[in-house]
Design an enzyme around this catalytic site. Structure first.
Site, PDB file in Angstrom:
ATOM      1  N   TRP A 130       0.900  -1.011   0.096  1.00  0.00           N
ATOM      2  CA  TRP A 130      -0.035  -0.046   0.024  1.00  0.00           C
ATOM      3  C   TRP A 130       0.653   1.123  -0.032  1.00  0.00           C
ATOM      4  O   TRP A 130       1.837   1.339   0.598  1.00  0.00           O
ATOM      5  CB  TRP A 130      -1.028   0.084   1.401  1.00  0.00           C
ATOM      6  CG  TRP A 130      -1.877   1.188   1.332  1.00  0.00           C
ATOM      7  CD1 TRP A 130      -2.846   1.401   0.583  1.00  0.00           C
ATOM      8  CD2 TRP A 130      -1.509   2.385   2.338  1.00  0.00           C
ATOM      9  NE1 TRP A 130      -3.457   2.634   0.859  1.00  0.00           N
ATOM     10  CE2 TRP A 130      -2.441   3.351   1.796  1.00  0.00           C
ATOM     11  CE3 TRP A 130      -0.401   2.713   3.128  1.00  0.00           C
ATOM     12  CZ2 TRP A 130      -2.776   4.638   2.462  1.00  0.00           C
ATOM     13  CZ3 TRP A 130      -0.470   3.953   3.553  1.00  0.00           C
ATOM     14  CH2 TRP A 130      -1.517   4.866   3.482  1.00  0.00           C
ATOM     15  N   ASP A 188     -17.360  11.774  -3.568  1.00  0.00           N
ATOM     16  CA  ASP A 188     -16.691  10.630  -2.975  1.00  0.00           C
ATOM     17  C   ASP A 188     -17.600  10.015  -1.721  1.00  0.00           C
ATOM     18  O   ASP A 188     -18.744  10.328  -1.693  1.00  0.00           O
ATOM     19  CB  ASP A 188     -15.060  10.929  -2.532  1.00  0.00           C
ATOM     20  CG  ASP A 188     -14.170   9.540  -2.412  1.00  0.00           C
ATOM     21  OD1 ASP A 188     -14.233   8.982  -1.508  1.00  0.00           O
ATOM     22  OD2 ASP A 188     -13.650   9.166  -3.463  1.00  0.00           O
ATOM     23  N   ASP A 189     -16.806   9.348  -0.873  1.00  0.00           N
ATOM     24  CA  ASP A 189     -17.519   8.631   0.142  1.00  0.00           C
ATOM     25  C   ASP A 189     -18.426   9.638   1.110  1.00  0.00           C
ATOM     26  O   ASP A 189     -18.030  10.821   1.332  1.00  0.00           O
ATOM     27  CB  ASP A 189     -16.565   7.945   1.182  1.00  0.00           C
ATOM     28  CG  ASP A 189     -17.039   7.031   2.066  1.00  0.00           C
ATOM     29  OD1 ASP A 189     -18.117   6.783   2.078  1.00  0.00           O
ATOM     30  OD2 ASP A 189     -16.096   6.203   2.458  1.00  0.00           O
ATOM     31  N   ARG A 223     -10.614  -1.863   8.716  1.00  0.00           N
ATOM     32  CA  ARG A 223     -11.212  -0.578   8.158  1.00  0.00           C
ATOM     33  C   ARG A 223     -12.907  -0.435   8.841  1.00  0.00           C
ATOM     34  O   ARG A 223     -13.535   0.087   8.093  1.00  0.00           O
ATOM     35  CB  ARG A 223     -11.158  -0.365   6.923  1.00  0.00           C
ATOM     36  CG  ARG A 223      -9.774   0.059   6.296  1.00  0.00           C
ATOM     37  CD  ARG A 223      -9.632   0.074   4.633  1.00  0.00           C
ATOM     38  NE  ARG A 223     -10.682   1.261   4.331  1.00  0.00           N
ATOM     39  CZ  ARG A 223     -10.345   2.474   3.806  1.00  0.00           C
ATOM     40  NH1 ARG A 223      -8.864   2.768   3.750  1.00  0.00           N
ATOM     41  NH2 ARG A 223     -11.019   3.281   3.333  1.00  0.00           N
ATOM     42  N   LYS A 239     -16.781   5.295  -9.169  1.00  0.00           N
ATOM     43  CA  LYS A 239     -15.477   4.999  -8.751  1.00  0.00           C
ATOM     44  C   LYS A 239     -15.732   3.916  -7.818  1.00  0.00           C
ATOM     45  O   LYS A 239     -16.118   3.984  -6.491  1.00  0.00           O
ATOM     46  CB  LYS A 239     -14.815   6.273  -7.919  1.00  0.00           C
ATOM     47  CG  LYS A 239     -13.325   5.912  -7.300  1.00  0.00           C
ATOM     48  CD  LYS A 239     -12.933   7.015  -6.453  1.00  0.00           C
ATOM     49  CE  LYS A 239     -11.630   6.973  -5.833  1.00  0.00           C
ATOM     50  NZ  LYS A 239     -10.474   6.722  -6.907  1.00  0.00           N
ATOM     51  N   TRP A 240     -15.612   2.835  -8.041  1.00  0.00           N
ATOM     52  CA  TRP A 240     -15.752   1.406  -7.515  1.00  0.00           C
ATOM     53  C   TRP A 240     -14.512   0.869  -6.651  1.00  0.00           C
ATOM     54  O   TRP A 240     -13.493   0.543  -7.095  1.00  0.00           O
ATOM     55  CB  TRP A 240     -16.124   0.484  -8.611  1.00  0.00           C
ATOM     56  CG  TRP A 240     -16.350  -0.947  -8.095  1.00  0.00           C
ATOM     57  CD1 TRP A 240     -15.727  -1.658  -7.192  1.00  0.00           C
ATOM     58  CD2 TRP A 240     -17.655  -1.672  -8.780  1.00  0.00           C
ATOM     59  NE1 TRP A 240     -16.450  -2.753  -7.078  1.00  0.00           N
ATOM     60  CE2 TRP A 240     -17.607  -2.852  -7.822  1.00  0.00           C
ATOM     61  CE3 TRP A 240     -18.466  -1.540  -9.592  1.00  0.00           C
ATOM     62  CZ2 TRP A 240     -18.847  -3.896  -8.304  1.00  0.00           C
ATOM     63  CZ3 TRP A 240     -19.406  -2.226  -9.813  1.00  0.00           C
ATOM     64  CH2 TRP A 240     -19.520  -3.459  -9.084  1.00  0.00           C
ATOM     65  N   ASP A 241     -14.694   1.163  -5.421  1.00  0.00           N
ATOM     66  CA  ASP A 241     -13.622   0.892  -4.577  1.00  0.00           C
ATOM     67  C   ASP A 241     -13.657  -0.393  -3.905  1.00  0.00           C
ATOM     68  O   ASP A 241     -14.872  -1.078  -3.836  1.00  0.00           O
ATOM     69  CB  ASP A 241     -13.838   2.015  -3.480  1.00  0.00           C
ATOM     70  CG  ASP A 241     -12.268   2.259  -2.906  1.00  0.00           C
ATOM     71  OD1 ASP A 241     -11.441   1.383  -2.864  1.00  0.00           O
ATOM     72  OD2 ASP A 241     -12.003   3.386  -2.182  1.00  0.00           O
ATOM     73  N   ASN A 267     -11.561  -1.877  -0.187  1.00  0.00           N
ATOM     74  CA  ASN A 267     -10.646  -1.394   0.440  1.00  0.00           C
ATOM     75  C   ASN A 267     -10.165  -2.572   1.468  1.00  0.00           C
ATOM     76  O   ASN A 267      -9.419  -2.257   2.112  1.00  0.00           O
ATOM     77  CB  ASN A 267     -11.222  -0.430   1.442  1.00  0.00           C
ATOM     78  CG  ASN A 267     -10.835   0.960   0.788  1.00  0.00           C
ATOM     79  OD1 ASN A 267      -9.998   1.306   0.347  1.00  0.00           O
ATOM     80  ND2 ASN A 267     -12.129   1.816   0.533  1.00  0.00           N
ATOM     81  N   ASP A 275      -2.981   4.897  -3.435  1.00  0.00           N
ATOM     82  CA  ASP A 275      -3.532   6.087  -2.624  1.00  0.00           C
ATOM     83  C   ASP A 275      -2.205   7.272  -2.420  1.00  0.00           C
ATOM     84  O   ASP A 275      -2.559   8.171  -2.065  1.00  0.00           O
ATOM     85  CB  ASP A 275      -3.692   5.474  -1.085  1.00  0.00           C
ATOM     86  CG  ASP A 275      -5.205   4.870  -1.107  1.00  0.00           C
ATOM     87  OD1 ASP A 275      -5.886   5.065  -2.287  1.00  0.00           O
ATOM     88  OD2 ASP A 275      -5.532   4.129  -0.233  1.00  0.00           O
TER      89      ASP A 275
END
Length: 540
Positions: A66, A233-234, A310, A343-345, A347, A415
């Site tokens: 990461w 975004d989120d 997370r 935007k397909w995340d 995590n 990121d």
């Protein structure tokens, strides 16, 4: 080529496809059980590529973690086996399913290079082996880790395509062949797809504190700079005020968006921009309506803890009811609202990959069925909404491969958007993937390493891919905005050459104080040269 077992009625069909323009070949296999009894496949590989017999071969591959993805490595191939793999459920940050092999003397523009890439977004494995007889071979396909795939009579298992090619003009020549294949034959719509637009994303400006008013203000500022795609975004859905709640509940938060998303989208469209939306549909929080209604939908081993990362758990997308739920909620969003871009995340990696509703013998199908259902959702969404675009994001560059590229328009590269670090990350990315698919953002400083670089420098680094802006525009000065507007206009002059042209890596950040990359238009009408000094010293 159809093969049959010498005793049992088991069939393996080897499929070959040759791409004439690049000389690249793809190979995959279909395994079919025609016998009266069930069989269990314990290893399913797509292809083995053999190199000419000899010594002194050298392997190039991409490793990382990461915030440090796609780091280029080169090392001699010795007797024995080198395994590149992911056991994480997705492609992974640590290794990428790409390789290149030379005789130890190839450079960017000279020397013979054999190369390949596996098109799979789950557990994968590439084994590079030199035998005691000086034979080097590369085998790739499904990872054999925790792999077991029972086939009843009449059932079929198909392996992912494994692409391979050869270049006589060094690593640069190998990259350019692969880039051409990706743009023309793998990515959705091929060369008919639009150039990647200049994107703005709201995350760093607002994080979870999104609102209709705040997003409209950011959209106004973005439009003035020349941005073409505005992505929220989120934080827009369910009870999503932090990362501990809301995942799985894909409907607008009524307090933040009392009239739904339409007023915001209309505002964005009125400014001449497309609208995009962040989603993470494969994940769920315990504090969500979805988890309370369907706790059995998580991957889990009965009577064992469900480990969170997370603050989230992984939905068992191998289940068809989960697949249908995810398709339905995303289809509803794309139908109800004028959304151009998801935007397909994704995590986190898998843990407790149990599927207790299945018979014990079938539970390990999860690793494969999960990815096939993911592909199915994306394929159906794109078929129903032909103008919809998707970005593959996975906690940074955790899902970058040719399998997902068949379904997405760009990759979230890392990121880590810090400009110095990105030179190395982007160099490694470019070995295997074209600049058109490399999402590259301009963000605020000091960044990840506490470093500060000039805004123009950050723009120039990001303009070597699909340009995006993730900075907090509310904090930019008038001078910052003026410079950004000028750089965005410049990007629009050169982006066709950057995204569709041929890349020449002239100086590497791994070995030089100066990094230099040149992009040349396919018709020779434009060339764009980027050069970066690592840092000034001795007043030079």
């Amino acid at each position: 080529i159809t093969l049959k077992d010498i005793r049992d009625d088991i069939e393996a069909t080897l499929h070959y496809r040759v791409y004439a323009d690049t000389g690249i070949i793809s190979r995959w296999a279909t395994i079919r059980n025609r016998a009266e009894q069930a069989i269990t496949v314990e290893s399913a590989q797509s292809a083995t590529w053999y190199l000419p017999s000899g010594d002194d071969y050298r392997l190039s591959y991409l490793s990382g973690r990461w915030a440090a993805e796609t780091q280029l490595n080169r090392e001699p191939i010795h007797e024995g086996m080198k395994v590149l793999e992911s056991r994480l459920g997705h492609t992974g940050h640590n290794l990428n399913p790409w390789f290149a092999i030379d005789k130890g003397d190839a450079s960017e523009e000279h020397g013979r290079v054999w190369f390949g890439a596996l098109a799979w977004s789950g557990n994968w494995r590439i084994a590079v082996e030199q035998t005691p007889y000086r034979q080097v071979r590369v085998t790739g396909g499904y990872n054999t880790f925790d792999f077991s795939y029972p086939l009843k009579t009449g059932e079929v298992l198909e392996t992912p395509p494994f692409y391979a090619g050869f270049a006589e003009s060094g690593f640069g020549g190998a990259s350019r062949l692969l880039h051409n294949l990706e743009r023309e034959d793998i990515a959705p719509h091929g060369l008919k797809s639009r150039l990647r637009p200049v994107l703005y994303n709201s995350w760093e400006a607002t994080e979870f504190n999104v609102s209709e008013t705040g997003q409209k203000e950011l959209a106004d500022k973005a439009a003035q700079l020349g941005v073409e795609l505005f992505v929220m975004d989120d934080g827009w859905f369910g009870k999503r005020n932090n990362d501990r709640a809301g995942l799985g509940d894909w409907f607008p938060n009524k307090e933040k968006f009392p009239n739904g998303l339409k007023p915001l989208i209309d505002h964005v469209n009125g400014l001449g921009m497309d609208f995009g939306l962040w989603v993470e549909p494969e994940m769920v929080n315990r504090d969500s309506d979805l988890y309370r209604a369907h706790p059995d939908w998580m991957m889990n081993f009965p009577d064992r803890p469900r480990s969170e990362l997370r603050n989230q758990l992984v939905l068992n997308l191998a289940r068809d009811d989960v697949r249908e739920y995810i398709f339905t909620v995303l289809d509803k969003l794309a139908t109800q609202y004028k959304i151009r871009y998801f935007k397909w995340d994704m995590n986190r990696t898998f843990s407790e990959p149990g599927w207790p509703e299945q018979a014990s013998a079938d539970q390990r199908k999860l690793w494969v069925k999960y990815v096939l259902n993911l592909y199915d959702i994306m394929d159906r969404l794109r078929a129903k909404h032909p103008n919809l675009e998707i970005e593959s994001c996975s906690g940074g560059g955790g899902r970058i491969d040719l399998g997902i590229l068949k379904r997405v328009d760009e990759f979230w590269t890392s990121d880590n958007t810090e400009a110095f670090d990105r030179l190395r990350i982007q160099e490694g990315f470019s070995q295997a993937y074209a600049a058109k698919f490399m999402s590259s953002w301009v963000t605020d400083v000091p960044n990840m390493n506490g470093r500060s670089t000039p805004l123009q420098y950050r723009f120039l680094v990001a303009m070597q891919g699909a340009l995006g802006i993730g900075a907090n525009l509310n904090k930019w000065s008038a001078e910052d905005s003026k410079l950004a507007k000028r750089m965005i206009a410049l990007d629009k002059r050169i982006r066709e050459t950057v995204q569709l042209g041929s890349l020449y890596r002239l100086l590497s950040p791994r070995t030089n104080d100066v990094t230099a990359n040149e992009y040349v238009a396919s018709n020779g009408g434009q060339a764009v040269l980027f050069a970066f000094r690592h840092s000034q010293e001795y007043n030079t």
